[in-house]
Design a protein around this motif. Structure first.
Motif, PDB file in Angstrom:
ATOM      1  N   SER A   9       0.969  -1.171  -0.085  1.00 26.64           N
ATOM      2  CA  SER A   9      -0.143   0.012   0.117  1.00 26.64           C
ATOM      3  C   SER A   9       0.630   1.271  -0.007  1.00 26.64           C
ATOM      4  N   HIS A  10       2.213   1.241   0.222  1.00 26.15           N
ATOM      5  CA  HIS A  10       3.075   2.294   0.161  1.00 26.15           C
ATOM      6  C   HIS A  10       3.423   2.546  -1.171  1.00 26.15           C
ATOM      7  N   LEU A 168      -0.388   3.741   7.585  1.00 29.29           N
ATOM      8  CA  LEU A 168      -1.539   4.289   6.609  1.00 29.29           C
ATOM      9  C   LEU A 168      -1.287   3.615   5.093  1.00 29.29           C
ATOM     10  N   TYR A 170      -1.896   4.145   0.942  1.00 27.82           N
ATOM     11  CA  TYR A 170      -1.847   5.310   0.218  1.00 27.82           C
ATOM     12  C   TYR A 170      -2.670   5.038  -0.936  1.00 27.82           C
ATOM     13  N   ALA A 187       0.757  12.498   5.611  1.00 21.78           N
ATOM     14  CA  ALA A 187      -0.680  11.680   6.128  1.00 21.78           C
ATOM     15  C   ALA A 187      -2.017  12.027   5.236  1.00 21.78           C
ATOM     16  N   ALA A 190      -2.952   9.669   2.340  1.00 17.75           N
ATOM     17  CA  ALA A 190      -3.629   8.530   2.647  1.00 17.75           C
ATOM     18  C   ALA A 190      -4.896   8.292   2.519  1.00 17.75           C
ATOM     19  N   CYS A 191      -5.371   7.084   2.203  1.00 14.39           N
ATOM     20  CA  CYS A 191      -6.812   6.898   1.842  1.00 14.39           C
ATOM     21  C   CYS A 191      -7.318   6.163   3.258  1.00 14.39           C
ATOM     22  N   ILE A 194      -6.780   9.927   9.504  1.00 15.95           N
ATOM     23  CA  ILE A 194      -5.439  10.342   9.858  1.00 15.95           C
ATOM     24  C   ILE A 194      -5.765  10.961  11.291  1.00 15.95           C
TER      25      ILE A 194
END
Length: 318
Positions: A9-10, A168, A170, A187, A190-191, A194
């Protein structure tokens, strides 16, 4: 979420787009940034060399000033080269790990420098209110211990930010409207929620800069109360002069930083280019001005810098 899913996810890298809406002015913006960075490097290096070479300056106040110069060099160097790279369109990419490292470095240095400003306020308090015990209280050992404690505190406060950002997802979002990586800026890509990041930022700011400002304020209240009771009217202006440089540095250090911090988190109606411009100012303006403020207002530093320059000129002529 598993470690493999978190990794996936990063984004591999972020793209820093600079200051949105001011793209046509990047060349003109880069000129003062470059000049200020060069002045910060020169001024702080001269200050460091002067203090290190002159044994008569190996006193607590100047040792703290030496620490301040080192942190100023690191703070500006952690951000300005990448900022110029973005403004000059040389490289707008930064890896995910590099982004987190830059973010951590900026806040780590900021919190450590804030601690040094508190130590300098305490130094002025002891020098003015308890001068007979100054040498006994602020030994070199104590000064270096204060420096180590400042680093440890800074690490403990800022290290969790890395994990708060790594947790998180993204969702492929990797375009960041900024010239360098900062916590909330990353931050917001991110989806996911936060809220934790926002409240962590507020808590970290209070536990570091917030408490430091309170400590500095208490120190100066005690200093002014002590000055008010001095028997000699001539002593007060002289003592206040020794605090003037420190108060100027405090004002320059905290004002843009707090305004930028609060605006990023709560100023939803502040234009984005204003926020980013402020974020760039507080990492380059104080490092540029600090050595000049102390150099101009502190007689001992002025004299030793002038002596070093004269010796260098004489050596060049020979």
């Amino acid at each position: 979420m598993s470690a493999s899913n978190l990794s996936a996810s990063h984004p591999a890298f972020f793209i820093l787009v600079g200051i949105p809406g001011m793209e046509k002015s990047y060349t003109w913006i880069s000129i003062p940034v470059c000049v200020m960075y060069s002045a910060a490097l020169l001024g702080n290096l001269v200050l460091l060399v002067t203090i290190v070479k002159e044994r008569s300056l190996h006193e607590p106040m100047y040792l703290f000033l030496c620490m301040l110069a080192v942190y100023d060099l690191l703070l500006s160097t952690a951000t300005v080269p990448k900022t110029l790279s973005v403004l000059w369109s040389l490289s707008t990419q930064i890896s995910f790990g590099g982004c987190l490292a830059q973010m951590f470095s900026i806040y780590f240095i900021f919190v450590a420098e804030s601690a040094v400003l508190v130590a300098m306020a305490f130094d002025r308090y002891v020098a003015i209110c308890d001068p007979l015990r100054y040498v006994a209280i602020l030994t070199r050992s104590v000064v270096w211990k204060v420096g180590v404690v400042a680093l440890i505190r800074s690490f403990c406060i800022m290290f969790p930010a890395i994990f708060l950002l790594k947790r998180l997802p993204y969702c492929g979002h990797n375009v960041m409207p900024h010239t360098y990586c900062e916590h909330i800026g990353v931050a917001r890509l991110a989806c996911a929620d936060i809220s934790i990041n926002i409240w962590y930022g507020v808590t970290a700011a209070f536990l570091s800069a917030g408490l430091d400002v309170i400590s500095i304020a208490v120190s100066y209240v005690l200093i002014f109360r002590c000055l008010w009771g001095l028997p000699s009217p001539r002593a007060s202006p002289k003592a206040l002069h020794t605090c003037g440089s420190h108060l100027c540095v405090i004002t320059m250090f905290y004002t843009p930083a707090f305004f930028s911090f609060l605006a990023h988190r709560f100023g939803q109606h502040v234009p984005q280019h204003v926020l980013i411009s402020l974020a760039n100012l507080y990492v380059v303006v104080p490092p540029m001005l600090n050595p000049f403020i102390y150099g101009v207002r502190t007689r001992q530093i002025r004299e030793h810098v002038a002596r070093l320059l004269r010796l260098r000129n004489l050596g060049g002529r020979e």
